[in-house]
Design a protein around this motif. Structure first.
Motif, PDB file in Angstrom:
ATOM      1  N   VAL A  70     -26.177  74.717  27.779  1.00 39.37           N
ATOM      2  CA  VAL A  70     -25.815  75.994  27.175  1.00 39.37           C
ATOM      3  C   VAL A  70     -24.309  76.193  27.296  1.00 39.37           C
ATOM      4  CG1 VAL A  70     -28.001  77.249  27.415  1.00 39.37           C
ATOM      5  CG2 VAL A  70     -26.405  77.252  29.292  1.00 39.37           C
ATOM      6  N   LEU A  71     -23.720  76.729  26.256  1.00 36.19           N
ATOM      7  CA  LEU A  71     -22.323  77.130  26.281  1.00 36.19           C
ATOM      8  C   LEU A  71     -22.342  78.648  26.319  1.00 36.19           C
ATOM      9  CD1 LEU A  71     -19.338  76.306  26.105  1.00 36.19           C
ATOM     10  CD2 LEU A  71     -19.528  76.528  23.631  1.00 36.19           C
ATOM     11  N   ILE A  72     -21.874  79.214  27.436  1.00 36.68           N
ATOM     12  CA  ILE A  72     -21.995  80.655  27.646  1.00 36.68           C
ATOM     13  C   ILE A  72     -20.627  81.299  27.849  1.00 36.68           C
ATOM     14  CG2 ILE A  72     -24.334  80.542  28.569  1.00 36.68           C
ATOM     15  CD1 ILE A  72     -23.158  80.715  31.388  1.00 36.68           C
ATOM     16  N   SER A  73     -20.615  82.596  27.621  1.00 34.31           N
ATOM     17  CA  SER A  73     -19.436  83.413  27.859  1.00 34.31           C
ATOM     18  C   SER A  73     -19.911  84.731  28.437  1.00 34.31           C
ATOM     19  CB  SER A  73     -18.700  83.647  26.543  1.00 34.31           C
ATOM     20  OG  SER A  73     -17.566  84.460  26.749  1.00 34.31           O
ATOM     21  N   PHE A  74     -19.139  85.271  29.370  1.00 37.20           N
ATOM     22  CA  PHE A  74     -19.491  86.547  29.996  1.00 37.20           C
ATOM     23  C   PHE A  74     -18.236  87.190  30.537  1.00 37.20           C
ATOM     24  CE2 PHE A  74     -20.394  82.957  32.728  1.00 37.20           C
ATOM     25  CZ  PHE A  74     -19.595  83.203  33.827  1.00 37.20           C
ATOM     26  N   PRO A  75     -18.280  88.499  30.804  1.00 33.81           N
ATOM     27  CA  PRO A  75     -17.085  89.201  31.291  1.00 33.81           C
ATOM     28  C   PRO A  75     -16.638  88.700  32.659  1.00 33.81           C
ATOM     29  CG  PRO A  75     -18.807  90.749  30.628  1.00 33.81           C
ATOM     30  CD  PRO A  75     -19.402  89.395  30.584  1.00 33.81           C
ATOM     31  N   PRO A  76     -15.354  88.829  32.966  1.00 29.21           N
ATOM     32  CA  PRO A  76     -14.846  88.376  34.263  1.00 29.21           C
ATOM     33  C   PRO A  76     -15.388  89.171  35.441  1.00 29.21           C
ATOM     34  CG  PRO A  76     -13.064  89.236  32.893  1.00 29.21           C
ATOM     35  CD  PRO A  76     -14.299  89.261  32.073  1.00 29.21           C
ATOM     36  N   SER A  77     -16.016  90.302  35.186  1.00 29.75           N
ATOM     37  CA  SER A  77     -16.604  91.075  36.281  1.00 29.75           C
ATOM     38  C   SER A  77     -17.843  90.379  36.855  1.00 29.75           C
ATOM     39  CB  SER A  77     -16.987  92.471  35.801  1.00 29.75           C
ATOM     40  OG  SER A  77     -17.893  92.378  34.727  1.00 29.75           O
ATOM     41  N   LYS A  78     -18.382  89.422  36.131  1.00 31.01           N
ATOM     42  CA  LYS A  78     -19.561  88.676  36.585  1.00 31.01           C
ATOM     43  C   LYS A  78     -19.115  87.324  37.132  1.00 31.01           C
ATOM     44  CE  LYS A  78     -23.380  88.854  34.140  1.00 31.01           C
ATOM     45  NZ  LYS A  78     -24.305  89.461  35.065  1.00 31.01           N
ATOM     46  N   ALA A  79     -19.603  86.978  38.303  1.00 31.79           N
ATOM     47  CA  ALA A  79     -19.286  85.678  38.896  1.00 31.79           C
ATOM     48  C   ALA A  79     -20.064  84.577  38.169  1.00 31.79           C
ATOM     49  CB  ALA A  79     -19.650  85.673  40.370  1.00 31.79           C
ATOM     50  N   PRO A  80     -19.449  83.409  37.969  1.00 28.58           N
ATOM     51  CA  PRO A  80     -20.165  82.318  37.303  1.00 28.58           C
ATOM     52  C   PRO A  80     -21.491  81.969  37.983  1.00 28.58           C
ATOM     53  CG  PRO A  80     -17.852  81.786  37.439  1.00 28.58           C
ATOM     54  CD  PRO A  80     -18.048  83.048  38.233  1.00 28.58           C
ATOM     55  N   THR A  81     -21.518  81.993  39.310  1.00 29.08           N
ATOM     56  CA  THR A  81     -22.768  81.663  40.006  1.00 29.08           C
ATOM     57  C   THR A  81     -23.857  82.687  39.728  1.00 29.08           C
ATOM     58  OG1 THR A  81     -21.893  82.745  41.987  1.00 29.08           O
ATOM     59  CG2 THR A  81     -21.696  80.354  41.871  1.00 29.08           C
ATOM     60  N   SER A  82     -23.490  83.941  39.540  1.00 31.20           N
ATOM     61  CA  SER A  82     -24.482  84.974  39.200  1.00 31.20           C
ATOM     62  C   SER A  82     -25.066  84.733  37.815  1.00 31.20           C
ATOM     63  CB  SER A  82     -23.842  86.362  39.246  1.00 31.20           C
ATOM     64  OG  SER A  82     -23.358  86.646  40.509  1.00 31.20           O
ATOM     65  N   ALA A  83     -24.213  84.354  36.873  1.00 32.75           N
ATOM     66  CA  ALA A  83     -24.687  84.072  35.514  1.00 32.75           C
ATOM     67  C   ALA A  83     -25.615  82.861  35.515  1.00 32.75           C
ATOM     68  CB  ALA A  83     -23.502  83.840  34.584  1.00 32.75           C
ATOM     69  N   ILE A  84     -25.239  81.833  36.262  1.00 32.83           N
ATOM     70  CA  ILE A  84     -26.053  80.622  36.330  1.00 32.83           C
ATOM     71  C   ILE A  84     -27.402  80.920  36.991  1.00 32.83           C
ATOM     72  CG2 ILE A  84     -26.198  78.323  37.382  1.00 32.83           C
ATOM     73  CD1 ILE A  84     -23.048  78.302  37.054  1.00 32.83           C
ATOM     74  N   LYS A  85     -27.365  81.658  38.080  1.00 32.86           N
ATOM     75  CA  LYS A  85     -28.599  82.022  38.782  1.00 32.86           C
ATOM     76  C   LYS A  85     -29.526  82.820  37.871  1.00 32.86           C
ATOM     77  CE  LYS A  85     -30.228  84.664  42.737  1.00 32.86           C
ATOM     78  NZ  LYS A  85     -29.833  85.565  43.822  1.00 32.86           N
ATOM     79  N   ALA A  86     -28.949  83.751  37.124  1.00 28.00           N
ATOM     80  CA  ALA A  86     -29.758  84.568  36.220  1.00 28.00           C
ATOM     81  C   ALA A  86     -30.416  83.706  35.149  1.00 28.00           C
ATOM     82  CB  ALA A  86     -28.890  85.647  35.578  1.00 28.00           C
ATOM     83  N   LEU A  87     -29.628  82.843  34.514  1.00 28.57           N
ATOM     84  CA  LEU A  87     -30.182  82.018  33.431  1.00 28.57           C
ATOM     85  C   LEU A  87     -31.186  80.992  33.943  1.00 28.57           C
ATOM     86  CD1 LEU A  87     -27.151  81.235  31.114  1.00 28.57           C
ATOM     87  CD2 LEU A  87     -29.182  82.537  30.553  1.00 28.57           C
ATOM     88  N   LYS A  88     -30.775  80.248  34.928  1.00 25.14           N
ATOM     89  CA  LYS A  88     -31.599  79.131  35.405  1.00 25.14           C
ATOM     90  C   LYS A  88     -32.834  79.618  36.160  1.00 25.14           C
ATOM     91  CE  LYS A  88     -30.985  75.059  38.214  1.00 25.14           C
ATOM     92  NZ  LYS A  88     -30.174  74.431  39.197  1.00 25.14           N
ATOM     93  N   GLY A  89     -32.648  80.522  37.089  1.00 26.61           N
ATOM     94  CA  GLY A  89     -33.751  80.998  37.922  1.00 26.61           C
ATOM     95  C   GLY A  89     -34.777  81.823  37.175  1.00 26.61           C
ATOM     96  N   ARG A  90     -34.289  82.799  36.429  1.00 27.22           N
ATOM     97  CA  ARG A  90     -35.206  83.689  35.715  1.00 27.22           C
ATOM     98  C   ARG A  90     -35.943  82.954  34.596  1.00 27.22           C
ATOM     99  NH1 ARG A  90     -38.409  87.492  36.888  1.00 27.22           N
ATOM    100  NH2 ARG A  90     -38.844  88.855  35.158  1.00 27.22           N
ATOM    101  N   SER A  91     -35.250  82.070  33.878  1.00 32.52           N
ATOM    102  CA  SER A  91     -35.915  81.336  32.791  1.00 32.52           C
ATOM    103  C   SER A  91     -37.003  80.419  33.348  1.00 32.52           C
ATOM    104  CB  SER A  91     -34.908  80.535  31.972  1.00 32.52           C
ATOM    105  OG  SER A  91     -34.310  79.519  32.753  1.00 32.52           O
ATOM    106  N   ALA A  92     -36.747  79.778  34.481  1.00 34.34           N
ATOM    107  CA  ALA A  92     -37.765  78.913  35.095  1.00 34.34           C
ATOM    108  C   ALA A  92     -38.970  79.733  35.544  1.00 34.34           C
ATOM    109  CB  ALA A  92     -37.169  78.163  36.279  1.00 34.34           C
ATOM    110  N   PHE A  93     -38.714  80.893  36.138  1.00 29.57           N
ATOM    111  CA  PHE A  93     -39.805  81.760  36.605  1.00 29.57           C
ATOM    112  C   PHE A  93     -40.694  82.188  35.442  1.00 29.57           C
ATOM    113  CE2 PHE A  93     -41.486  86.002  37.510  1.00 29.57           C
ATOM    114  CZ  PHE A  93     -42.196  85.755  38.678  1.00 29.57           C
TER     115      PHE A  93
END
Length: 138
Positions: A70-93
């Motif tokens: 995935v090629l993603i973009s998000f605001p600088p207020s969000k940490a990259p690890t938080s975005a990755i955790k949200a996408l990877k963890g929640r999608s797997a669940f």
């Protein structure tokens, strides 16, 4: 100071940003999980939903049998690890909840714990917009 806008940058009230992260993660043991078009489309739909819930923009996405790009973009207020955790963890669940037959074969988790985020920004592009005019260029 120039009022020219930076191409492809996102302007908000607090900051200007142009972050793009190419995120790659694999299924556990590289097992080919997304083997049918239906499973690929379902994972894409799950990722799109999770991204929207977390204010992440998916610019491009490919779901392969044993890995996801995935090629993603998000605001600088969000940490990259938080975005990755949200996408990877929640999608797997969500995916494993919908497909318990895959979970019994894979033995949770769906994805390997590791991931790769190759990231590069052009220094020339960044400095071009932040330079002050010199006497030679005026």
């Amino acid at each position: 100071m120039s009022k020219d806008k930076i191409e492809d940058a996102i302007y908000t009230r607090r900051y200007i940003y142009n972050f793009h992260y190419h995120l790659i993660w694999v299924t556990k043991y590289r097992n080919p999980t997304f083997t049918s078009e239906a499973l690929v489309n379902e994972m894409k739909e799950i990722l799109t939903t999770v991204a929207a819930d977390n204010k992440i923009v998916i610019e491009h996405m490919e779901v392969m049998p044993d890995h996801v790009h995935v090629l993603i973009s998000f605001p600088p207020s969000k940490a990259p690890t938080s975005a990755i955790k949200a996408l990877k963890g929640r999608s797997a669940f969500i995916f494993l909840k919908r497909h318990p037959e895959i979970n019994s074969v894979m033995v949770y988790p769906l994805f390997k714990l590791a991931y790769q985020v190759p990231c590069r920004q052009s220094i020339r592009e960044t400095t071009k917009h932040s330079r002050r005019p010199t006497p030679e260029t005026v």
